[in-house]
Design a protein around this motif. Structure first.
Motif: not given
Length: 500
Positions: A343-348, A372-375, A442-448, A492-493
């Motif tokens: 629900q935090l995602r925006e700008g795909h 950012l969130e990157i898959i 496969k890399l799922h990256i969550i950066m804050d 990317l979001w």
């Protein structure tokens, strides 16, 4: 309310007010996380008492409410309906009695027929001696906010002969059939151990025996144990172990073991051993079971020896994002971000079938961001034997600052490197990562802002790390440093910030 309870409530109010008053000035610090649990101000470390209670998720944590560096620990407290938006609550428990006068240390929480009950370690320093005493205690609440300590504390005052007086802490409690069980972290003769107890009422405990212990390669002290029934009639045991050399902490391991538990004998038999997290900053993981049947893990995203960069702005510490644990066919465990975070995602943005060639930068164009969130999925089956790709995060315009995630196909190793991440906060950590079918990574990256969490190959491995780059360093690039690599797809979001 008796005199002891009144004294405790006054100390709780004082601790709560201290952190609340400092929060306004602290909340403007750039390195504050946007969607991770943090203290309002001052210091936090171990997550405690993760529990789903009356339709809400509760997380407690060890907390210094008056200082970033010194003082007696209390239990901070937050709650959430969705594991994303967390509400700060008053401090739950504070040192007030002979059995916890020097700190309320880690433990767990259970819903005892509507009564939220905390089980924690009381820490007592003895004057003129180096060894402290640690006791197990309980506190309870009818509303999940105001807690009262049990008049009969401590419920366990001394460790058994199998344990150590100086290392007897972090009780984790769960219910099996009509009996409560507890595991406590300990050590003996330089070997980490987990001690097991049983009780009918959470107040009278009987020692069963050593549930699990180190084979000599798993650290000298086992802390923050967690044991729970899992999928397919298995049990999982988690522990954070300290590696101690010449009396000093030099490292730690975060292990999970999948196996079986004999409740009568109190013996856990391990059939699979894995690493809960292979990053630079992870410790003291604890789990909860929610109303959806999910086993959710949260850890402390820092480390004892961290330089505490954000302490200059009067706060320190963060917890990881919540992660769902799932049993894999080979007996290992998969860790994946809870879907509520979407629900935090925006700008795909999406990129497909991009060929990354050695030395060619900027294949994805101009991308930037600090949350950012990157898959990303890479294909290495047809790549050169020594192909290597890199993901550069938080890159400055001059490229003198960046955080690098790299994968080498020859060594099958993923490396996280923060030597140029800023604030002289350096170091790297590598994980062995064999490709998935078809030579895929496969890399799922969550950066804050000040953290990077990497979920590898659908959560087979996770790497949690803190970084402290300049606010203007926000560039992102994906490229090959050796050979040619195919980027099959990258999503990317940008992620909204909901904490302060």
């Amino acid at each position: 309310m008796n005199e002891h309870d009144m004294q405790h409530q006054l100390l709780v109010q004082k601790a709560t007010a201290s952190a609340e008053q400092a929060h306004e000035s602290v909340s403007g610090d750039y390195y504050r996380q946007g969607f991770h649990i943090m203290p309002q101000a001052y210091f936090m470390n171990d997550p405690n008492g993760l529990v789903y209670y009356k339709g809400e998720y509760h997380a407690f944590f060890q907390h210094l409410p008056f200082s970033v560096h010194d003082g007696e620990k209390v239990w901070g407290h937050v709650k959430s309906k969705d594991l994303v938006h967390w509400e700060y609550l008053p401090v739950a428990i504070a040192p007030s009695q002979f059995y916890d006068r020097n700190g309320c240390y880690s433990g767990s929480a259970v819903d005892d027929d509507g009564m939220l009950t905390l089980i924690y370690t009381g820490y007592i320093e003895r004057e003129g001696e180096r060894t402290a005493i640690q006791m197990q205690n309980i506190a309870f609440s009818e509303d999940g906010i105001v807690f009262h300590k049990y008049d009969g504390n401590p419920v366990i005052s001394d460790p058994p002969e199998d344990g150590s007086l100086a290392d007897f802490r972090d009780p984790k409690v769960w219910k099996h059939e009509d009996t409560w069980y507890m595991v406590v972290g300990s050590s003996k003769y330089g070997y980490g151990k987990t001690l097991m107890y049983r009780s009918r009422d959470l107040r009278q405990w009987d020692y069963i025996g050593v549930a699990a212990e180190s084979d000599g390669s798993m650290g000298q002290v086992w802390e923050c144990p967690d044991m729970f029934p899992f999928e397919q009639n298995t049990h999982v045991f988690l522990t954070s172990s300290l590696i101690i050399e010449n009396g000093a902490i030099t490292g730690g391991k975060n292990l999970y073991m999948v196996g079986s538990l004999n409740y009568e004998q109190g013996k856990f038999t391990s059939e699979y051993v894995g690493e809960t997290d292979c990053g630079c900053d992870f410790y003291a993981a604890q789990t909860l079971h929610d109303d959806q049947g999910r086993r959710i893990l949260i850890g402390w995203m820092d480390w004892h020896a961290a330089p505490r960069i954000e302490a200059a702005n009067n706060w320190f510490g963060s917890l990881t994002i919540p992660r769902i644990m799932t049993l894999l066919p080979d007996g290992g465990v998969q860790f994946t971000p809870v879907p509520e975070l979407q629900q935090l995602r925006e700008g795909h943005q999406r990129f497909k079938d991009v060929t990354l060639r050695e030395g060619v930068r900027g294949a994805l164009g101009d991308i930037s961001g600090d949350c950012l969130e990157i898959i990303a999925e890479f294909e290495l089956e047809d790549a050169e034997p020594a192909a290597e790709f890199l993901i550069a995060l938080r890159r400055s315009e001059l490229h003198d600052q960046e955080t690098i995630i790299s994968y080498n196909s020859e060594t099958e190793t993923l490396t996280f490197n923060r030597d140029k991440s800023g604030n002289d906060f350096k170091g790297s950590k590598s994980c062995s990562l064999p490709p998935m079918s078809g030579g895929r990574i496969k890399l799922h990256i969550i950066m804050d802002r000040s953290s990077v969490e990497i979920f590898m190959n659908d959560g087979r491995l996770v790497s949690s790390n803190r970084i402290y780059p300049h606010p203007d360093s926000q560039g992102l690039d994906v490229y090959a440093s050796k050979g040619t690599v195919k980027l099959r797809q990258l999503d990317l979001w940008k992620l909204k910030r909901v904490m302060r």
